[in-house]
Design a protein around this motif. Sequence first.
Motif, mmCIF file in Angstrom:
data_model
loop_
_atom_site.group_PDB
_atom_site.id
_atom_site.type_symbol
_atom_site.label_atom_id
_atom_site.label_comp_id
_atom_site.label_asym_id
_atom_site.label_seq_id
_atom_site.Cartn_x
_atom_site.Cartn_y
_atom_site.Cartn_z
ATOM 1 N N TYR A 279 -2.968 5.607 8.716
ATOM 2 C CA TYR A 279 -1.600 6.105 8.604
ATOM 3 C C TYR A 279 -1.464 6.877 7.299
ATOM 4 N N VAL B 134 0.815 -1.212 0.000
ATOM 5 C CA VAL B 134 0.000 0.000 0.000
ATOM 6 C C VAL B 134 0.856 1.273 0.000
ATOM 7 N N ILE B 135 1.893 1.295 0.837
ATOM 8 C CA ILE B 135 2.671 2.533 0.972
ATOM 9 C C ILE B 135 3.395 2.867 -0.336
ATOM 10 N N ARG C 16 -8.297 4.755 14.240
ATOM 11 C CA ARG C 16 -9.114 4.346 13.101
ATOM 12 C C ARG C 16 -10.572 4.746 13.312
ATOM 13 N N ASP D 150 2.220 -3.526 4.936
ATOM 14 C CA ASP D 150 3.117 -2.513 5.502
ATOM 15 C C ASP D 150 2.806 -2.262 6.974
ATOM 16 N N TYR E 212 3.067 0.674 13.049
ATOM 17 C CA TYR E 212 3.170 0.939 14.492
ATOM 18 C C TYR E 212 3.033 -0.360 15.264
ATOM 19 N N LYS F 181 2.318 8.634 19.704
ATOM 20 C CA LYS F 181 2.398 7.458 18.834
ATOM 21 C C LYS F 181 1.133 6.612 18.880
ATOM 22 N N GLY F 182 0.844 5.987 17.754
ATOM 23 C CA GLY F 182 -0.321 5.123 17.660
ATOM 24 C C GLY F 182 -0.997 5.314 16.324
ATOM 25 N N VAL F 183 -2.039 4.541 16.100
ATOM 26 C CA VAL F 183 -2.830 4.698 14.892
ATOM 27 C C VAL F 183 -4.287 4.718 15.314
#
Lengths: 364, 124
Positions: A308, A33-34, A287, B35, B38, A283-285
């Motif tokens: 992200y 994806v990135i 959703r 990917d 974190y 820090k973290g994600v």
Amino acid sequence: MKTTPLHAAHIALGAKMGEFAGYDMPLYYGEGVIKEHEWTRTHAGLFDVSHMGQMFVTGAGATAFWEHVTPSSFANIPGGRAKYSVLTNERGGTVDDLIVTRMGPDKFFAVVNAGCKDKDFPWLQSHLPSNAQMDIITDRALIALQGPDSERVIRDVLGFDASLMPYMWMAEHNDLLISRLGYTGEDGFEISIPERNAEKVWNAFMAHEAVKPVGLAARDSLRLEMGYPLYGHELDEDISAVEAGLNWIIAKDHTDYIGAEVIRAHLANGTEHVRVGVRLTDKGVAREGAEIRNEADEVIGMLSSGGYSPSTQASIGMGYIQAEYAETGHKIFVNVRGRNIAAEVCALPFVSAKTKSMKKKEAA
Amino acid sequence: MSSLKFTKDHEWLKIEGDDTAVLGITDYAQNALGDLVYVELPSIGKGVKKGEHFAVVESVKTAAEVYTPVTGEIVAVNDDLSTDPELIKKSLEEGWIAKIKMTNADEMAGLMDQAAYDAFVKTL
């Protein structure tokens, strides 16, 4: 599961497939994806979006029809001009968001979301006047070519010079409908292709050195960085265009459309919740569905999208938040698995648009 | 490598010393996640029970909980993952997530060895 005319091409490319709106669609290809996201921002990404709904509306009543089902004005736009808008319901909420293009005095082309087309078509049909006709298109594929190399690729592959074509315009080239628009924030095109030629055109683009295929996962991270709403997340039947911050699509002095009274009240009085950008400062994600909290740990909103951001290498999102907290820079928290992560309200988009002559905020 | 054990949830476990298990996630899990962006690490000293999640690996697409097949106490975490989550994919030495001092080594009895895990993955 339904498939698009390019399904075999995706399988041949080794795509990781997944279900989206009832279709078996490519989520990403070999590089992940990135890489696909970054390729689109630096070269040209090729997307299959054939699952979206395409239609023509024709007839003397076509202009009035679009002005009745959306808050936008279509009366004075020239042939070739495309507009982003929403279908409103009686409550001022949103049936779907879409792009409507005038192809001629009495002919329009429109593209609606894949997940909504089964409800959109009957909805639109039920509001269609007797002097207009709607034809659902089932024999055309739709692909998107997005990224800074797109104009050059279109010239090299199709022999079509789009250099004088502005953002949000359509041109007809042979049997292709080429629209300079997209949902990534990059310069780019969406191309409607007769189904029988879909694979041929796809493969011709794929053979260009600047082009790589990009799946729906990167399509989502690209649009999230741009702060573009996604139906079912930032927009739904209970969210108005004003709450969603789409005031620019609402034509001034336009009062005769579905839900106009509610929309006018939202414009005049503001709304309790508004859509904002959110950036995690710790820090973290975060959703979709994560609660947004204030310093007193009270719930003040919820993320409608989150993930992200490869371009900014940060965790970003969009959400609806109580209007009093909506100011850019406001310190907030996003609750992830019971833990408050520090975040702040930020302006949208997260990444500057590179569309050719950005015109979307012109008078609607 | 013969001391490596595996779970059906795609964690690997390696015994260090007498009673310390080093845990990470397998190539299969890494490929499925794509990917990595974190890793939420546990705190040292935290007690964990067999079957509980002790870390969360976040990819672009999703958040995946990582479960421990053994009961014990977290005695070390791989802090390098907080700056470079993609290290998980490099090697067991660089990509381990946490070390657990086990209180009941018998819990390892049900785990798969490499051959059994490889056969299991082929059935998926």
